[in-house]
Write a protein that holds these residues in place. Structure first.
Motif, short mmCIF file in Angstrom:
data_model
loop_
_atom_site.label_atom_id
_atom_site.label_comp_id
_atom_site.label_asym_id
_atom_site.label_seq_id
_atom_site.Cartn_x
_atom_site.Cartn_y
_atom_site.Cartn_z
N LEU A 372 18.73 45.48 45.63
CA LEU A 372 19.00 44.16 46.17
C LEU A 372 20.01 43.40 45.31
O LEU A 372 20.91 42.72 45.83
CB LEU A 372 17.70 43.36 46.26
N ARG A 373 19.86 43.51 44.01
CA ARG A 373 20.77 42.77 43.14
C ARG A 373 22.19 43.32 43.18
O ARG A 373 23.15 42.58 42.96
CB ARG A 373 20.20 42.74 41.71
N GLY A 374 22.32 44.60 43.47
CA GLY A 374 23.65 45.15 43.71
C GLY A 374 24.28 44.56 44.95
O GLY A 374 25.48 44.23 44.96
N ILE A 375 23.49 44.41 46.01
CA ILE A 375 23.98 43.80 47.26
C ILE A 375 24.36 42.34 47.02
O ILE A 375 25.40 41.86 47.49
CB ILE A 375 22.91 43.91 48.36
N ILE A 376 23.52 41.63 46.26
CA ILE A 376 23.81 40.23 45.96
C ILE A 376 25.09 40.11 45.15
O ILE A 376 25.93 39.23 45.41
CB ILE A 376 22.62 39.61 45.19
N ALA A 377 25.27 41.00 44.17
CA ALA A 377 26.49 40.97 43.36
C ALA A 377 27.74 41.17 44.21
O ALA A 377 28.75 40.48 44.02
CB ALA A 377 26.41 42.03 42.26
N ARG A 378 27.65 42.09 45.19
CA ARG A 378 28.80 42.28 46.08
C ARG A 378 29.04 41.03 46.92
O ARG A 378 30.19 40.66 47.16
CB ARG A 378 28.56 43.51 46.97
N GLY A 379 27.95 40.41 47.37
CA GLY A 379 28.10 39.19 48.17
C GLY A 379 28.75 38.06 47.39
O GLY A 379 29.44 37.21 47.96
N LEU A 380 28.55 38.04 46.07
CA LEU A 380 29.15 37.02 45.22
C LEU A 380 30.52 37.42 44.70
O LEU A 380 31.15 36.68 43.96
CB LEU A 380 28.22 36.73 44.03
N GLY A 381 30.97 38.63 45.10
CA GLY A 381 32.28 39.11 44.65
C GLY A 381 32.30 39.55 43.20
O GLY A 381 33.36 39.57 42.56
N LEU A 382 31.13 39.94 42.69
CA LEU A 382 31.03 40.33 41.28
C LEU A 382 31.18 41.83 41.07
O LEU A 382 31.20 42.30 39.94
CB LEU A 382 29.70 39.86 40.69
N ARG A 383 31.24 42.59 42.16
CA ARG A 383 31.43 44.04 42.03
C ARG A 383 32.10 44.59 43.29
O ARG A 383 32.19 43.90 44.29
CB ARG A 383 30.11 44.77 41.79
#
Length: 383
Positions: A372-383
């Motif tokens: 989930l935190r990987g998905i969130i990071a992508r949503g925030l443009g962090l990865r």
């Protein structure tokens, strides 16, 4: 992404559903003990699910031509919130109503819609999810269960695990590989509707620490499926799954898994002549977090109502919600232990033991915290 969590009120027309669904939920829960109501997610009662279908509370978001209520996601939010808040047994219809029906509606053929959706709305057939596998967990792109084309349609081989209540379900929607290898990741994945009574399908329930047997493993040994078992086009399984998980991760069910325990503990405090300051502060923190999470869940529901797929936002709600649900039994146990001279009701004690045992699974089902935190990071443009 944070701007997508604007405050939304539930529409009055959907709030108007609350008295009727609350009456049905109270009727179903009135004979259940506190720890039984704490098992709401796992409470399998086919008769109650059929009663909900008769009353029009299943398939609320489906079009009327398929037996649905023609309502929006807010209506379902109200119904789910009432059922879980009262601890009604929802397991029988849960997967079909929340995930399988919208998936078939959005990606299935017209024949599939006609065949399955009206029966789901009536509470006549039940589904389970075939995503996780031993050795893959939340890394769904690495699934190894394979379906190959045969003369009659598809031949299925492999294994699934964490197929909740599969022993009671009629069908599974299974994510399988129809081409390539696990190294191909998302490419070559498809979803099939599997008749769980078909030859070559073996279901083995697994008893958990709480004494329940909803956690199942399923084996497919040359199970033959018809050609029309395929949902959508071959190779579109990953796109379907990501849309499906937005329904699973964003709803009030990601907030209320421990709500019966919370209510029982607050009732315990209310019986005391004097409540300690630490207990009052703890109750206040719980309620503030619950109110915030509910507002975030409603914001995700608003995006679903607008026809969007809030994948990152739903992941954030699920991550924060399950953290809240997991912290509840630990904090309540500590609070009770801090005042050993105060008698604890047996029902509260049993509910605490159950939720404490099952809580570690909250951050696994529907996607692990790391995924989930990987998905969130992508949503925030962090990865």
């Amino acid at each position: 992404m944070l701007e997508n969590f604007n405050f939304h009120s539930l529409p009055p027309a959907d709030e108007a559903l609350r008295p009727a669904i609350r009456a049905l939920a109270e009727e179903a829960a009135v004979t259940l003990s506190v720890d039984q109501r704490a098992r709401s997610w796992q409470g399998f009662d086919a008769a109650f699910s059929r009663k909900l279908g008769t009353a029009g509370f299943l398939g609320l978001t489906l079009p009327p031509e398929y037996g649905g209520g023609g309502r929006g996601p807010f209506a379902r939010f109200v119904v789910v919130e009432e059922l879980l808040s009262l601890g009604a047994p929802v397991a029988a219809h849960w997967i079909a109503d929340r995930q399988s029906a919208p998936l078939i509606l959005n990606f299935g053929t017209e024949e599939q819609r006609r065949a399955y959706l009206p029966r789901i709305c009536r509470g006549e057939i039940f589904f389970c999810i075939g995503m996780s596998e031993p050795g893959s967990g939340s890394d769904l792109a690495s699934v190894r269960t394979r379906a190959e084309r045969s003369v009659g349609g598809w031949r299925l081989n492999g294994q699934k695990i964490w197929t909740t209540n599969a022993q009671h379900a009629d069908y599974m929607i299974a994510l399988v590989r129809t081409s390539g290898t696990p190294a191909d990741r998302h490419a070559g994945l498809s979803q099939l509707i599997v008749d769980l009574r078909a030859p070559g399908v073996t279901i083995r329930p697994i008893e958990d620490l709480a004494g329940d047997s909803h956690f199942c493993e399923i084996f497919f040994d040359n199970a033959e499926l018809p050609a029309d078992a395929l949902i959508g086009a071959e190779g579109e399984g990953w796109k379907q799954v990501t849309a499906e998980l937005a329904f699973e991760r964003s709803g009030p069910e990601r907030i209320y898994s421990s709500i019966i325990l919370l209510d029982a503990w607050i009732a315990h405090l209310q019986k005391q002549d004097r409540v300690g300051e630490a207990s009052l502060r703890l109750a206040g923190r719980f309620m503030a977090r619950l109110a915030t999470l509910r507002a975030m869940s409603i914001a995700c529901t608003a995006r679903l109502a607008q026809g969007e797929s809030p994948v990152a936002e739903a992941s954030l709600v699920k991550d924060l919600g399950t953290s809240f649900e997991q912290e509840l039994p630990i904090a309540i146990a500590d609070d009770l232990a801090a005042r050993p001279e105060v008698a604890v009701d047996a029902g509260l004690r049993r509910a605490l033991f159950y939720v404490a045992h099952i809580a570690p699974s909250f951050s696994l089902r529907g996607g692990t915290r790391e995924i989930l935190r990987g998905i969130i990071a992508r949503g925030l443009g962090l990865r």
